[in-house]
Design an enzyme around this catalytic site. Structure first.
Site, PDB file in Angstrom:
ATOM      1  N   ALA A  12      16.533  51.078  22.550  1.00 47.94           N
ATOM      2  CA  ALA A  12      17.543  51.076  23.620  1.00 47.94           C
ATOM      3  C   ALA A  12      18.567  49.963  23.426  1.00 47.94           C
ATOM      4  O   ALA A  12      19.093  49.414  24.384  1.00 47.94           O
ATOM      5  CB  ALA A  12      16.844  50.921  24.973  1.00 47.94           C
ATOM      6  N   ARG A  18      30.132  56.808  22.207  1.00 48.81           N
ATOM      7  CA  ARG A  18      30.707  58.109  22.550  1.00 48.81           C
ATOM      8  C   ARG A  18      30.825  58.351  24.052  1.00 48.81           C
ATOM      9  O   ARG A  18      31.499  59.268  24.496  1.00 48.81           O
ATOM     10  CB  ARG A  18      29.872  59.225  21.893  1.00 48.81           C
ATOM     11  N   GLY A 104      16.260  55.785  23.465  1.00 56.60           N
ATOM     12  CA  GLY A 104      16.539  55.495  24.873  1.00 56.60           C
ATOM     13  C   GLY A 104      17.436  56.519  25.537  1.00 56.60           C
ATOM     14  O   GLY A 104      17.663  56.465  26.748  1.00 56.60           O
ATOM     15  N   ASP A 105      17.952  57.465  24.761  1.00 61.43           N
ATOM     16  CA  ASP A 105      18.962  58.375  25.337  1.00 61.43           C
ATOM     17  C   ASP A 105      18.509  59.823  25.408  1.00 61.43           C
ATOM     18  O   ASP A 105      19.327  60.712  25.582  1.00 61.43           O
ATOM     19  CB  ASP A 105      20.279  58.261  24.542  1.00 61.43           C
ATOM     20  N   ASN A 230      24.633  61.735  24.448  1.00 57.09           N
ATOM     21  CA  ASN A 230      25.640  61.005  23.675  1.00 57.09           C
ATOM     22  C   ASN A 230      27.021  61.048  24.326  1.00 57.09           C
ATOM     23  O   ASN A 230      27.848  60.184  24.080  1.00 57.09           O
ATOM     24  CB  ASN A 230      25.702  61.560  22.253  1.00 57.09           C
ATOM     25  N   LYS A 354      22.446  50.806  64.428  1.00 59.66           N
ATOM     26  CA  LYS A 354      22.137  49.796  63.417  1.00 59.66           C
ATOM     27  C   LYS A 354      21.040  48.908  63.947  1.00 59.66           C
ATOM     28  O   LYS A 354      21.155  48.404  65.062  1.00 59.66           O
ATOM     29  CB  LYS A 354      23.384  48.967  63.095  1.00 59.66           C
ATOM     30  N   TYR A 390      28.299  41.594  68.542  1.00 59.52           N
ATOM     31  CA  TYR A 390      28.897  40.599  67.641  1.00 59.52           C
ATOM     32  C   TYR A 390      29.985  39.841  68.378  1.00 59.52           C
ATOM     33  O   TYR A 390      30.896  40.451  68.952  1.00 59.52           O
ATOM     34  CB  TYR A 390      29.475  41.339  66.428  1.00 59.52           C
ATOM     35  N   ALA A 426      28.960  53.729  85.608  1.00 58.83           N
ATOM     36  CA  ALA A 426      29.849  54.122  84.509  1.00 58.83           C
ATOM     37  C   ALA A 426      31.036  53.175  84.427  1.00 58.83           C
ATOM     38  O   ALA A 426      31.521  52.673  85.435  1.00 58.83           O
ATOM     39  CB  ALA A 426      30.335  55.551  84.738  1.00 58.83           C
ATOM     40  N   ARG A 443      33.170  46.487  87.325  1.00 53.80           N
ATOM     41  CA  ARG A 443      34.437  47.142  87.001  1.00 53.80           C
ATOM     42  C   ARG A 443      35.380  46.893  88.164  1.00 53.80           C
ATOM     43  O   ARG A 443      34.943  46.531  89.264  1.00 53.80           O
ATOM     44  CB  ARG A 443      34.223  48.637  86.778  1.00 53.80           C
TER      45      ARG A 443
HETATM   46  C1  UD1 Z   1      19.521  59.828  16.303  1.00 53.88           C
HETATM   47  C2  UD1 Z   1      18.868  60.243  14.979  1.00 53.88           C
HETATM   48  C3  UD1 Z   1      19.170  61.713  14.732  1.00 53.88           C
HETATM   49  C4  UD1 Z   1      18.691  62.551  15.906  1.00 53.88           C
HETATM   50  C5  UD1 Z   1      19.291  62.046  17.207  1.00 53.88           C
HETATM   51  C6  UD1 Z   1      18.639  62.755  18.381  1.00 53.88           C
HETATM   52  C7  UD1 Z   1      18.952  58.223  13.566  1.00 53.88           C
HETATM   53  C8  UD1 Z   1      19.633  57.570  12.435  1.00 53.88           C
HETATM   54  N1  UD1 Z   1      19.432  59.437  13.911  1.00 53.88           N
HETATM   55  O1  UD1 Z   1      20.934  59.940  16.166  1.00 53.88           O
HETATM   56  O2  UD1 Z   1      18.518  62.148  13.543  1.00 53.88           O
HETATM   57  O3  UD1 Z   1      19.026  63.915  15.683  1.00 53.88           O
HETATM   58  O4  UD1 Z   1      19.039  60.641  17.369  1.00 53.88           O
HETATM   59  O5  UD1 Z   1      19.239  62.409  19.588  1.00 53.88           O
HETATM   60  O6  UD1 Z   1      18.017  57.673  14.101  1.00 53.88           O
HETATM   61  N2  UD1 Z   1      19.451  52.189  18.736  1.00 53.88           N
HETATM   62  C9  UD1 Z   1      18.938  50.900  18.705  1.00 53.88           C
HETATM   63  N3  UD1 Z   1      19.382  50.048  17.740  1.00 53.88           N
HETATM   64  C10 UD1 Z   1      20.291  50.409  16.801  1.00 53.88           C
HETATM   65  C11 UD1 Z   1      20.805  51.727  16.860  1.00 53.88           C
HETATM   66  C12 UD1 Z   1      20.365  52.606  17.833  1.00 53.88           C
HETATM   67  O7  UD1 Z   1      18.110  50.519  19.525  1.00 53.88           O
HETATM   68  O8  UD1 Z   1      20.625  49.558  15.963  1.00 53.88           O
HETATM   69  C13 UD1 Z   1      18.982  53.095  19.795  1.00 53.88           C
HETATM   70  C14 UD1 Z   1      20.109  53.610  20.677  1.00 53.88           C
HETATM   71  O9  UD1 Z   1      20.282  52.759  21.803  1.00 53.88           O
HETATM   72  C15 UD1 Z   1      19.610  54.994  21.085  1.00 53.88           C
HETATM   73  C16 UD1 Z   1      18.677  55.400  19.962  1.00 53.88           C
HETATM   74  O10 UD1 Z   1      18.415  54.238  19.201  1.00 53.88           O
HETATM   75  O11 UD1 Z   1      18.889  54.943  22.290  1.00 53.88           O
HETATM   76  C17 UD1 Z   1      19.313  56.454  19.065  1.00 53.88           C
HETATM   77  O12 UD1 Z   1      20.570  55.971  18.612  1.00 53.88           O
HETATM   78  P1  UD1 Z   1      21.859  56.894  18.633  1.00 53.88           P
HETATM   79  O13 UD1 Z   1      23.005  56.095  18.149  1.00 53.88           O
HETATM   80  O14 UD1 Z   1      21.980  57.648  19.878  1.00 53.88           O
HETATM   81  O15 UD1 Z   1      21.462  57.891  17.438  1.00 53.88           O
HETATM   82  P2  UD1 Z   1      21.996  59.373  17.249  1.00 53.88           P
HETATM   83  O16 UD1 Z   1      23.293  59.316  16.529  1.00 53.88           O
HETATM   84  O17 UD1 Z   1      21.925  60.120  18.492  1.00 53.88           O
HETATM   85 MG    MG Z   2      21.673  59.654  20.462  1.00 54.33          MG
END
Ligand code: UD1
Ligand code: MG
Length: 483
Positions: A12, A18, A104-105, A230, A354, A390, A426, A443
């Protein structure tokens, strides 16, 4: 394999370029939680020995979200790719033999899917097992290159695909199970051979394969589980799926939801059997709703606690308040934080509350503001009553006893106490306590002047001139004559 051998690593640290946002990607929300919280919550169910979150971009904010969920954080600075992130996590993994790596995504993955992946990893005695998915449009994802029906030879990122590989529609979800003693040497051989000069965790797959290790890929039964966030459009789609799951779970528990796609419900919300939720309702935070309640259209409830048989009429806003059994509020009621509406009480239209307690059976039906007020049972608060809580510096309490009658358009200037059974006339502005069973009247006294209006009309008629003449006169002279 016992859970004591297992660690969870959540990557993460990335920025999420993007998304075009000043907020780190994993802090964006879907389904009522940040992305990283969603993943920590679903992986927690695996009961691993350790949950490690690799943080980097906005590290402090991400740590503030995950540390209360008993996750450890490690700092990756700078962020040199997913492989580098895994190397950074290594020191926090203790004696774990296996690790689940989750991006993380991609928060939609279900715990059952993760359990099935780990079982496949174990049964296949694999060095790595990849969760994959088959997508109609695989663009943007790394592709899974298979060497046989079961085994994988490589994962190739979109930017490095050959024309032939571009046809592959099995994608890498970036969710993997690794046997750590096999991963570390393979990762050490990975080179940053890509345009971003990053170490890709995905490149470790080809290294493992070259070493003769087993790499498996398990296809997710529901490809929507691996959706990554993304772009903003991805976020909206992932949010929609989470909301859908939550509504379906409540409907399975016996709640009626009309036009479900218009209703927004946060993950921690609960509701009892035969409760009806009308279109356009939002149930947020830790809202808890009892049985047989009706939440009518356009109402927004945040951290509200409702007993049984409560009715929230259309377009109410309820925040951090408790409504006991059989309470009815609205339409158009606003409950700001810290109210307690006791059983059978009623709050009507355009009433704002409130920090107030409304006793059993008490009614405030129209156009009132009740703040810092404690009201007993079976009292009636007339239309337009205001507690003036108040004074420009401090807030003061108003206490109203049982069976009190407050006449319409009264102003109760706090601090003030109205005793049990008292009446307020009233239109009064009450600045002093009113004793039990007494009448408070404050009043201007009414004076009636018999015949005054008729006399006034006669005088006006006498000074009235024919229209054509009067229109030529200057207004100032006319006014003088009337005197
Ligand atoms: C990555 C995969 C891809 C896969 C896709 C699925 C790699 C190289 N590619 O691509 O094969 O299809 O996920 O969603 O892994 N992160 C770090 N440190 C870093 C870079 C990234 O912690 O230095 C974390 C990011 O915060 C993210 C996760 O790793 O949560 C994935 O990185 P992201 O840049 O989203 O990779 P994708 O291009 O989606
Ligand atoms: Mg990704």
């Amino acid at each position: 394999m016992s859970n004591n051998d297992l660690a969870i690593v959540i990557l993460a640290a990335g920025k999420g370029t993007r998304l075009k946002s000043s907020l780190a990607k994993v802090l964006h929300r879907a389904g009522g939680r940040t992305l990283v919280e969603q993943i920590v919550c679903s992986s927690k169910m695996l009961k691993a020995r350790e949950t490690v979150v690799v943080v980097g971009h906005q590290a402090e904010q991400v740590a503030a979200v995950v540390e209360p969920l008993a996750a450890l954080t490690v700092l990756q600075q700078p962020q040199n790719g997913t492989g580098h992130a895994m190397q950074i996590a290594r020191r926090a993994l203790g004696r774990a033999k296996f690790a689940f790596v989750l991006p993380g995504d991609a928060p939609l993955v279900r715990t059952d899917t993760l359990k099935a992946l780990i079982a496949a990893h174990h049964n296949g005695n694999a060095a790595a097992t990849v969760l994959s998915a088959v997508l109609a449009d695989p663009s943007g994802y790394g592709r899974v290159v298979r060497k046989s029906e079961t085994a994988v030879s490589a994962i190739v990122e979109e930017s490095q695909l050959t024309d032939e590989q571009r046809e592959i529609n099995e994608i890498n979800s970036a969710i993997y199970c690794f046997t750590l003693e096999k991963l570390w040497p393979a990762l050490a051989q990975v080179k940053p051979n890509n345009k971003h000069r990053e170490l890709y965790l995905t490149d470790a797959i080809a290294v493992l394969n070259a070493k003769g290790e087993t790499v498996l890929a398990q296809v997710a039964a529901d490809s929507r589980e691996v959706l990554g966030c993304n772009t903003r459009a991805d976020l909206a789609e992932v949010d929609r799926i989470f909301r859908d799951r939550k509504r379906n779970a409540l409907m399975d528990d016996g709640v009626t939801i009309q036009l479900p796609e218009t209703v927004l419900i946060d993950p921690d919300v609960t509701a009892g059997e035969d409760t009806i939720i009308e279109p356009g309702v939002q149930l947020l935070g830790k809202t808890k709703i009892g049985a047989r309640c009706t939440i009518r259209t356009g109402s927004v409830l945040s951290d509200a606690i409702l007993g049984d048989d409560v009715t929230v009429e259309p377009h109410c806003v309820v925040t951090e308040s408790r409504l006991d059994d059989r309470v009815i509020i609205g339409p158009f009621a606003r409950l700001r934080p810290e109210n307690h509406l006791k059983a059978g009480s009623r709050i009507g239209n355009f009433v704002e509350l409130k920090k107030s307690t409304i006793g059993e059976g008490t009614k405030a039906m129209h156009l009132s503001y009740l703040g810092d007020a404690k009201i007993g049972t079976k009292s009636n608060i007339g239309a337009g009553t205001i507690t003036c809580n108040y004074d420009g510096f401090q807030k003061h309490p108003t206490s109203i006893g049982n069976k009190v009658f407050i006449g319409s358009d009264s102003a109760l200037v706090a601090p003030v106490r109205i005793g049990d059974g008292a009446y307020i006339a009233a239109g009064s502005t009450i600045t002093e306590n009113v004793p039990s069973d007494g009448l408070g009247i404050a009043r201007g006294r009414q004076v009636n002047k018999p015949g005054w209006a008729a006399k006034k009309r006669r005088e006006l008629a006498a000074t009235e001139k024919p229209k054509s003449a009067s229109s030529k006169r200057k207004p100032r002279r006319r006014a003088k004559k009337r005197k």
